[in-house]
Design a protein around this motif. Structure first.
Motif, PDB file in Angstrom:
ATOM      1  N   ARG A 233       0.862  -1.178   0.000  1.00 48.05           N
ATOM      2  CA  ARG A 233       0.000   0.000   0.000  1.00 48.05           C
ATOM      3  C   ARG A 233       0.898   1.227   0.000  1.00 48.05           C
ATOM      4  O   ARG A 233       1.779   1.364   0.863  1.00 48.05           O
ATOM      5  N   SER A 234       0.708   2.099  -0.981  1.00 46.70           N
ATOM      6  CA  SER A 234       1.488   3.335  -1.060  1.00 46.70           C
ATOM      7  C   SER A 234       0.540   4.494  -1.335  1.00 46.70           C
ATOM      8  O   SER A 234      -0.391   4.365  -2.127  1.00 46.70           O
ATOM      9  N   TRP A 235       0.775   5.617  -0.665  1.00 48.29           N
ATOM     10  CA  TRP A 235      -0.084   6.778  -0.798  1.00 48.29           C
ATOM     11  C   TRP A 235       0.688   8.028  -0.372  1.00 48.29           C
ATOM     12  O   TRP A 235       1.822   7.937   0.128  1.00 48.29           O
ATOM     13  N   GLU A 236       0.085   9.178  -0.601  1.00 45.53           N
ATOM     14  CA  GLU A 236       0.670  10.455  -0.205  1.00 45.53           C
ATOM     15  C   GLU A 236      -0.197  11.111   0.857  1.00 45.53           C
ATOM     16  O   GLU A 236      -1.426  11.091   0.768  1.00 45.53           O
ATOM     17  N   ASP A 237       0.458  11.686   1.861  1.00 43.03           N
ATOM     18  CA  ASP A 237      -0.231  12.373   2.950  1.00 43.03           C
ATOM     19  C   ASP A 237       0.402  13.751   3.105  1.00 43.03           C
ATOM     20  O   ASP A 237       1.526  13.869   3.597  1.00 43.03           O
ATOM     21  N   LYS A 241       5.255  10.934   0.794  1.00 43.17           N
ATOM     22  CA  LYS A 241       5.005   9.593   0.291  1.00 43.17           C
ATOM     23  C   LYS A 241       5.137   8.578   1.420  1.00 43.17           C
ATOM     24  O   LYS A 241       6.109   8.592   2.176  1.00 43.17           O
ATOM     25  N   LYS A 243       4.547   4.283   2.531  1.00 43.68           N
ATOM     26  CA  LYS A 243       4.505   2.940   1.973  1.00 43.68           C
ATOM     27  C   LYS A 243       4.537   1.913   3.101  1.00 43.68           C
ATOM     28  O   LYS A 243       5.256   2.075   4.081  1.00 43.68           O
TER      29      LYS A 243
END
Length: 366
Positions: A233-237, A241, A243
């Motif tokens: 699961r990888s996302w930006e907050d 970035k 992970k």
């Protein structure tokens, strides 16, 4: 009143008398509280059956472990006690399996008793899909390499009583746990109507895997095509970035995250559905018979299997002691050497299980 001698009293009369059961419970508590606090370090071999466990020198440890297993299964609502006349399908058996959980140096950590169903007695009407994958060892080593290369934080989790956290999709009746059988007021035997999957059922691994994967997918994790037990699961907050990588091996989760606080976030998400323990240790760990250690700078990881190799060598008499059937030689072997059968000093097949020894060595070589 000692459960180890319950056969002399008759199981039905013993288990139907609440006074005797309460006396046994009180005696068990007294034994556990009065026993040596370092008794785990003195554990000998794993019992072959429940009678050996309750009559052996470590009976207080194993009795406590068996009772904890029963309490845990009943807490999760795994079954209902019903009269044997209610069993409308084939009645399957049950048995105890005992295991001494050991640390990276081979030291005893925990005495584990597991109640399992005898899946070999199931009929086709009570067994469905049985396939349950696990992460590849090669994939696990790749995750270690990625963690070092990208500076990810490693942590481990364990799902307690994993198999019992999934509901079964058919009606199964099972005999009571050996040593813990029950009867009704008329002395008729009671059996278990299973409500949840338990260890030993043919479909138990598949049910647990589908349950855990479904929860991870609801959290936004996706498995890789190359390994269905490797999740990412990888996302930006706020432009940062993030992970998380998860490796699944039955009920063990080996994880790597870009930020340390993601471990606590994942724990909260998993504990909303499962009983999960955090087994992370600073800069080192023990996973699938492998001990890993991170360097102080975090730029290298060392993986060893010394404890597992030593255990296999001792089990098959390959530890080069006086009783061993083998002798150690330097490797690689001399080129051109011709091997011939040793006719003078043969080893009987019952003294050395060659196929099991080779299989254990191939498992370690993964």
């Amino acid at each position: 009143m000692d459960l180890a001698h319950r056969d002399d009293l008759g199981s039905d009369a013993f288990l139907a008398d609440p006074t005797k059961l309460h006396a046994l419970a009180f005696e068990t508590i007294q034994r556990v509280m009065a026993s040596d606090p370092t008794r785990l370090g003195k554990l000998a071999n794993e019992p072959a059956n429940w009678r050996e466990a309750l009559r052996g020198p470590d009976n207080d440890v194993w009795r406590e472990s068996m009772q904890a297993e029963i309490d845990s299964l009943e807490k999760f609502g795994c079954w209902d006690w019903v009269p044997i006349t209610d069993a409308r399908s084939r009645l399957i058996g049950s048995r105890w399996v005992f295991k001494i959980k050991r640390g990276p140096d081979g030291e005893p950590l925990r005495a584990k008793s597991r109640l399992v169903a005898l899946g070999n007695t199931q009929g086709p009407e009570t067994s469905s899909d049985t396939f349950a994958p696990v992460v590849l060892y090669m994939a696990l080593r790749v995750v270690f390499a990625i963690a070092v290369q990208e500076g990810l934080h490693l942590f481990q989790m364990d799902c307690s009583n994993a198999y019992i956290q999934g509901d079964i999709d058919c009606t199964i009746f099972m005999k009571g746990p050996p040593g813990f059988e029950r009867v009704d007021a008329r002395g008729r035997p009671l059996v278990l109507r299973l409500k949840r999957s338990i260890y030993g059922l043919r479909q138990a691994g598949n049910i647990w895997h589908r349950t855990l994967v479904g929860h991870l997918e609801s959290l936004g994790y996706r498995s890789l095509i190359s390994d269905s037990c490797l999740f990412l699961r990888s996302w930006e907050d706020n432009g940062v970035k993030r992970k998380v990588i998860i490796c699944l091996y039955v009920d063990d989760l080996m994880c790597a995250a870009s930020h340390p606080e993601l471990k606590d976030e994942l724990l909260v998400q998993l504990r909303a559905r499962f009983d999960v323990k955090d087994e992370t240790k600073p800069r080192e760990g023990w996973v699938l018979n492998m001990k890993y250690e991170l360097s102080p700078e975090g730029d290298r990881v060392k993986i060893t299997q010394e404890a597992a190799i030593t255990a296999i060598a001792k089990k098959f008499g390959l530890d080069n002691d006086q009783r061993s059937h083998v002798r150690a030689f330097d490797l690689p072997m001399q080129l051109g050497i011709k091997l011939v059968p040793n006719e003078d000093d043969t080893v009987p097949a019952e003294e050395f299980d060659y196929r099991s020894a080779i299989g254990s060595c191939l498992y370690i070589a993964q």
